[in-house]
Each structure stands twice: as C-alpha cells, then as structure tokens.
Design a protein around this motif. Sequence first.
Motif, PDB file in Angstrom:
ATOM      1  N   LEU A 195     -14.279   1.513 -12.072  1.00 60.29           N
ATOM      2  CA  LEU A 195     -13.497   0.402 -11.540  1.00 60.29           C
ATOM      3  C   LEU A 195     -12.212   0.130 -12.323  1.00 60.29           C
ATOM      4  CD1 LEU A 195     -16.361  -2.153 -10.747  1.00 60.29           C
ATOM      5  CD2 LEU A 195     -14.954  -0.913  -9.097  1.00 60.29           C
ATOM      6  N   ARG A 196     -12.366  -0.153 -13.627  1.00 60.12           N
ATOM      7  CA  ARG A 196     -11.259  -0.705 -14.412  1.00 60.12           C
ATOM      8  C   ARG A 196     -10.071   0.245 -14.502  1.00 60.12           C
ATOM      9  NH1 ARG A 196     -10.086  -0.858 -20.205  1.00 60.12           N
ATOM     10  NH2 ARG A 196      -8.772  -2.674 -20.614  1.00 60.12           N
ATOM     11  N   GLN A 197     -10.310   1.482 -14.930  1.00 63.52           N
ATOM     12  CA  GLN A 197      -9.217   2.417 -15.161  1.00 63.52           C
ATOM     13  C   GLN A 197      -8.970   3.371 -13.995  1.00 63.52           C
ATOM     14  OE1 GLN A 197      -7.652   1.077 -17.487  1.00 63.52           O
ATOM     15  NE2 GLN A 197      -7.853   2.280 -19.350  1.00 63.52           N
ATOM     16  N   GLY A 198      -9.856   3.349 -13.018  1.00 63.35           N
ATOM     17  CA  GLY A 198      -9.726   4.289 -11.912  1.00 63.35           C
ATOM     18  C   GLY A 198      -9.445   3.627 -10.593  1.00 63.35           C
ATOM     19  N   ILE A 199     -10.473   3.050  -9.985  1.00 66.49           N
ATOM     20  CA  ILE A 199     -10.365   2.498  -8.633  1.00 66.49           C
ATOM     21  C   ILE A 199      -9.282   1.432  -8.534  1.00 66.49           C
ATOM     22  CG2 ILE A 199     -11.611   1.165  -6.878  1.00 66.49           C
ATOM     23  CD1 ILE A 199     -14.158   2.654  -7.768  1.00 66.49           C
ATOM     24  N   TYR A 200      -9.139   0.620  -9.590  1.00 74.19           N
ATOM     25  CA  TYR A 200      -8.129  -0.437  -9.550  1.00 74.19           C
ATOM     26  C   TYR A 200      -6.829  -0.046 -10.267  1.00 74.19           C
ATOM     27  CZ  TYR A 200     -11.792  -3.501  -7.760  1.00 74.19           C
ATOM     28  OH  TYR A 200     -12.778  -4.064  -6.997  1.00 74.19           O
ATOM     29  N   PHE A 201      -6.942   0.520 -11.480  1.00 74.73           N
ATOM     30  CA  PHE A 201      -5.735   0.765 -12.274  1.00 74.73           C
ATOM     31  C   PHE A 201      -4.815   1.817 -11.641  1.00 74.73           C
ATOM     32  CE2 PHE A 201      -3.185   2.805 -15.516  1.00 74.73           C
ATOM     33  CZ  PHE A 201      -2.725   1.750 -16.271  1.00 74.73           C
ATOM     34  N   LEU A 202      -5.368   2.947 -11.241  1.00 75.19           N
ATOM     35  CA  LEU A 202      -4.522   4.055 -10.778  1.00 75.19           C
ATOM     36  C   LEU A 202      -3.669   3.685  -9.558  1.00 75.19           C
ATOM     37  CD1 LEU A 202      -6.899   7.113 -11.359  1.00 75.19           C
ATOM     38  CD2 LEU A 202      -4.885   6.456 -12.686  1.00 75.19           C
ATOM     39  N   PRO A 203      -4.211   3.032  -8.529  1.00 77.87           N
ATOM     40  CA  PRO A 203      -3.328   2.614  -7.429  1.00 77.87           C
ATOM     41  C   PRO A 203      -2.305   1.557  -7.863  1.00 77.87           C
ATOM     42  CG  PRO A 203      -5.621   2.615  -6.723  1.00 77.87           C
ATOM     43  CD  PRO A 203      -5.621   2.766  -8.207  1.00 77.87           C
ATOM     44  N   LEU A 204      -2.739   0.630  -8.739  1.00 73.94           N
ATOM     45  CA  LEU A 204      -1.842  -0.452  -9.159  1.00 73.94           C
ATOM     46  C   LEU A 204      -0.669   0.063  -9.995  1.00 73.94           C
ATOM     47  CD1 LEU A 204      -4.429  -3.238 -10.095  1.00 73.94           C
ATOM     48  CD2 LEU A 204      -2.808  -3.275  -8.196  1.00 73.94           C
ATOM     49  N   ILE A 205      -0.915   1.095 -10.837  1.00 70.74           N
ATOM     50  CA  ILE A 205       0.169   1.604 -11.685  1.00 70.74           C
ATOM     51  C   ILE A 205       1.228   2.327 -10.858  1.00 70.74           C
ATOM     52  CG2 ILE A 205      -0.836   3.869 -12.232  1.00 70.74           C
ATOM     53  CD1 ILE A 205       1.112   1.545 -14.623  1.00 70.74           C
ATOM     54  N   ILE A 206       0.879   2.714  -9.657  1.00 67.73           N
ATOM     55  CA  ILE A 206       1.865   3.307  -8.742  1.00 67.73           C
ATOM     56  C   ILE A 206       2.559   2.222  -7.920  1.00 67.73           C
ATOM     57  CG2 ILE A 206       2.157   4.841  -6.738  1.00 67.73           C
ATOM     58  CD1 ILE A 206      -0.241   6.447  -7.814  1.00 67.73           C
ATOM     59  N   LEU A 207       1.774   1.231  -7.475  1.00 66.56           N
ATOM     60  CA  LEU A 207       2.297   0.193  -6.582  1.00 66.56           C
ATOM     61  C   LEU A 207       3.137  -0.861  -7.298  1.00 66.56           C
ATOM     62  CD1 LEU A 207       2.300  -1.136  -3.747  1.00 66.56           C
ATOM     63  CD2 LEU A 207       0.187  -2.317  -4.425  1.00 66.56           C
ATOM     64  N   LEU A 208       2.630  -1.424  -8.389  1.00 65.34           N
ATOM     65  CA  LEU A 208       3.285  -2.568  -9.028  1.00 65.34           C
ATOM     66  C   LEU A 208       4.664  -2.261  -9.613  1.00 65.34           C
ATOM     67  CD1 LEU A 208       0.282  -4.425 -10.737  1.00 65.34           C
ATOM     68  CD2 LEU A 208       1.398  -4.893  -8.549  1.00 65.34           C
ATOM     69  N   PRO A 209       4.886  -1.092 -10.261  1.00 64.62           N
ATOM     70  CA  PRO A 209       6.243  -0.809 -10.743  1.00 64.62           C
ATOM     71  C   PRO A 209       7.266  -0.740  -9.609  1.00 64.62           C
ATOM     72  CG  PRO A 209       4.667   0.598 -11.850  1.00 64.62           C
ATOM     73  CD  PRO A 209       3.921  -0.092 -10.748  1.00 64.62           C
ATOM     74  N   ARG A 210       6.849  -0.291  -8.433  1.00 61.66           N
ATOM     75  CA  ARG A 210       7.777  -0.252  -7.300  1.00 61.66           C
ATOM     76  C   ARG A 210       8.149  -1.652  -6.834  1.00 61.66           C
ATOM     77  NH1 ARG A 210       5.279   4.664  -3.495  1.00 61.66           N
ATOM     78  NH2 ARG A 210       5.508   6.305  -5.091  1.00 61.66           N
ATOM     79  N   MET A 211       7.220  -2.599  -7.042  1.00 61.85           N
ATOM     80  CA  MET A 211       7.462  -3.969  -6.603  1.00 61.85           C
ATOM     81  C   MET A 211       8.166  -4.805  -7.664  1.00 61.85           C
ATOM     82  SD  MET A 211       3.721  -4.632  -4.826  1.00 61.85           S
ATOM     83  CE  MET A 211       4.114  -6.333  -4.427  1.00 61.85           C
ATOM     84  N   PHE A 212       7.773  -4.614  -8.942  1.00 60.58           N
ATOM     85  CA  PHE A 212       8.262  -5.497 -10.010  1.00 60.58           C
ATOM     86  C   PHE A 212       8.932  -4.756 -11.166  1.00 60.58           C
ATOM     87  CE2 PHE A 212       4.385  -7.465  -8.174  1.00 60.58           C
ATOM     88  CZ  PHE A 212       4.986  -8.544  -7.537  1.00 60.58           C
ATOM     89  N   GLY A 213       9.145  -3.451 -11.024  1.00 62.73           N
ATOM     90  CA  GLY A 213       9.802  -2.696 -12.085  1.00 62.73           C
ATOM     91  C   GLY A 213       8.958  -2.600 -13.340  1.00 62.73           C
ATOM     92  N   LEU A 214       9.591  -2.737 -14.506  1.00 60.45           N
ATOM     93  CA  LEU A 214       8.894  -2.621 -15.774  1.00 60.45           C
ATOM     94  C   LEU A 214       7.818  -3.705 -15.932  1.00 60.45           C
ATOM     95  CD1 LEU A 214       8.597  -1.242 -18.513  1.00 60.45           C
ATOM     96  CD2 LEU A 214      10.469  -2.657 -19.375  1.00 60.45           C
TER      97      LEU A 214
END
Length: 454
Positions: A398-417
């Motif tokens: 969950l923590r580093q895979g199912i949730y982290f991996l999609p978020l690390i791609i999505l959130l920088p596109r939305m909020f940058g650094l």
Amino acid sequence: MSKTDSSRTYTMMTEAPVGPLIIRLAIPTIISMMITALYNMADTFFVSRLGTSASGAVGVIFSLMSIIQAVGFTIGMGSGSLLSRSLGKKDYGAADTYASSAFFFAFTTGCLLVVIGQVQLDRIVSHMGATPTILPYAKDYARYIILGIPFIATSFVMNNQLRFQGMAAKAMIGLTAGGILNMLLDPLFIFVLKLGIAGAAIATLISQCASFCILLSFFLRRIPSTKLSIACISRKAGTYAAIIKNGLPSFARQGIASLAVIALNRQAGFYGDAAVAGMSITNRVFMFIMAIAIGIGQGFQPVCAMNYGAQKYVRVRQAFFFMVKLCAAIMSVCAVTCFVFAPQIVASFRNDPAVILVGAAAMRFQCLLLPFHSLIFGTNMMLQTTGQSNQATFTACLRQGIYFLPLIILLPRMFGLTGIELTQAIADCLTVLTSIPFAVWFLRSIAVQHTGNG
C-alpha cells in the motif's frame, strides 16, 4: 542450544507478561535498527561534504540497498516466522530445516545478484534516477556495494532468525558492530585515504562482512535453538515456496520501497540535484526514525508468532495493542521534534539553501502522519507473522506501491515540486485508512478462534 533451553524460551515467550516481554525484545532490536539507519545516515553525512551531486548519488543507490535488503528480509522474515511457529509447536526438526535452507538460499541468491549487478552496472545506475552529474558518483558507490550482496542478504536472514527465537540481543550485536565499524571507517577512507565516495562504499562493504561473520559465529557455536547444517537443507521445493510466501510481504515492503525511491529520484531530478539531495536527506532521516517503529514491531513479532503457534490468541491481541500504543507515543515525540527543527536537521547534512528548502518542506509534511505508522507497521507485521500471507502482502504494497507510485507521477504534474514533497504524506494517510479494516478483521477472527477453543 539444548532442548531444556528451548523449553525455557518457549515458557518465556508464552507466559511472561507481554508488555515487558515486547520491550525486552524490542530494545536491542531498536538499537540495531537505529545503528543500521545511523550508518546509512553517516554515509550521507560524510559524502555530502564532497558536494551536492555526491550527496544525491547516495540517495540514488539507496534504492539498490533497499533491493538487497528486500532479498534478505524476504528470506529472513519468511524463515523466521516459520521456524518460530514450529518452535511454538515444539517441532524442532522443521525449525532446523527452515533455518538451514534459508541461509544457503540467501547466500546463493546473493552470489547470482553480484554477477548480474557487475555486468549491468551502468544500466542499473542510470535506471535508478541518476542525473548526468550524479552518475559518476553513483557508479563508484554502487560498484562496491554490489560485491557485498551475499553477505548483506545473509546477515539479514540470520538477524531475523535470531530475533524470532527471542535472541534480539544477539541479533543486535551483529548489526551494531558492523554499523559502528562503518561509521569509523567512513571518514578514514573518504578523507584520509582520499578515496572519495568509493571509500564510503568500501567502508560499508567491510562492515557488512564483519556483521556476517559475527552473526554466523552464533550459529556455529549452537547458541540459538536452531542449527545451520548442510544435512538440514531441504530438497523440497515446497520448503522454499513456504519461505518465500511467508516472506513476500517483506519483499513487497522493501522491494516496492526501492521502486518508490527510484521514481522519487527521477521526478526530483527534473528540478535539479538540490531536489534529489533534499529528498534523499529527508528519506535518510525518516529511515532513522522508522527504525524505532520497526524495532518495536520486530520485538512484537516473535511474541506474536510463537503465541499464535501455541494458540494463545488472547496474548496475540494484548501484544498487538501494547505495541501500537507504545509506538504511537514515541512517534508523536519524534514528529513534533522534526517538525520544529526540520531546516536545522537538513542543514546539518548539506548547508545549501536550495537543499534545505526542499528537505524541510517534505520533512514537515511527513511528520503530520508519523504517529499513525504504528498502525501501518503493526497491522502488516501481525498479518505476516501469523501466516496471513495474502493480506500481509497487500497491506505491504500500500504505502510505497499502490498509493505512492501513482501519486509521485500525478502530484508533481499538478503542484510541481510541492507535489513531490507532499507525495509520501498523502500516501501514508491513505495507507492508515486502508490498514485499519485489516487489523479489525484479524483481531475479530482470532477472538472467534479463542472462543471456539474455549
């Protein structure tokens, strides 16, 4: 160890008050985990003196270290859980088989990974997120780390097997001695002998070999309940399948963590070496803090496993709730401290304004969820040590895979650094919410079994 000593261990694990017992087992485990984290931080601390790019290289190769540790933890936790439950059932022959098979399995797998790693060194380092300026440093560091894979992986196997037999103090000695040696050798090799970042890697290699020798000596002297013997190595595929199945949550936890670090480094690399270094320092600091939580959880695991094997389910519940409350209290203190002093903590590693800006923000976001890690680790460890492999593997992802991996791609596109700095905290929040139903389900299921046995 004689059968009389084994009987004493069984009595202690199944009859002593769970709170003091967990603390007794957790203290040496916490020390060994913190020392391990500390010498990883020492590498970051000393290498950072060579420049921001060198500091980033340690963060890049941290994902490689996670993969190596994943192999050791998978085989070590899998065999440790199985042999502990076997000891709970007083099946000493099965315990010896799991211990011996896991040891030689880990060492052989490690040797194979050395060959692959040396042949594919350039490709491996590039795919881990090294920028062009970080790449030369990362290669120099990785080259020696790869040579130590058999010793690192097998050390984690022996460490976990000792813990699951209630010998956390012996397990601590092996890892702690290597960690202290590493911290002493780092400045000698890096600065005195002028070996640069390669010196840090050589120091780590030597210290890991030292830990391996110390841990192996305990088994050769027959100190634990189990023995390591060629005669006890299983020729049945089912034995290794059982070890891997029971250790799979650890592989998911550690292996996916390495993928998460790679993804993080690649995303942070778009914002420069300072962003990679800032996130690397934050990860190392939290690795040190998490060592406390994991150490408490590892003190809980042998109590949980042996009592579950002995069908003493009330003690399993008592141990779980004690562990969660103790861990949450300690993590709350760490969270407040790190939130207040985040800039100073990052600056102590690399006094670069750009690095401090990134690292302090990420650190403060993660502090908000830190107390809840007691539920994340506690639930996953309880499921794993009681043989709930499917549920444990899922929660480990969950923590580093199912949730982290999609978020690390999505959130920088939305909020940058800022998105990069937020990713881990949001993943932690979602993981807590998902873990709670699994804990409730399991605790209710053993309550029903206790009623049925009664």
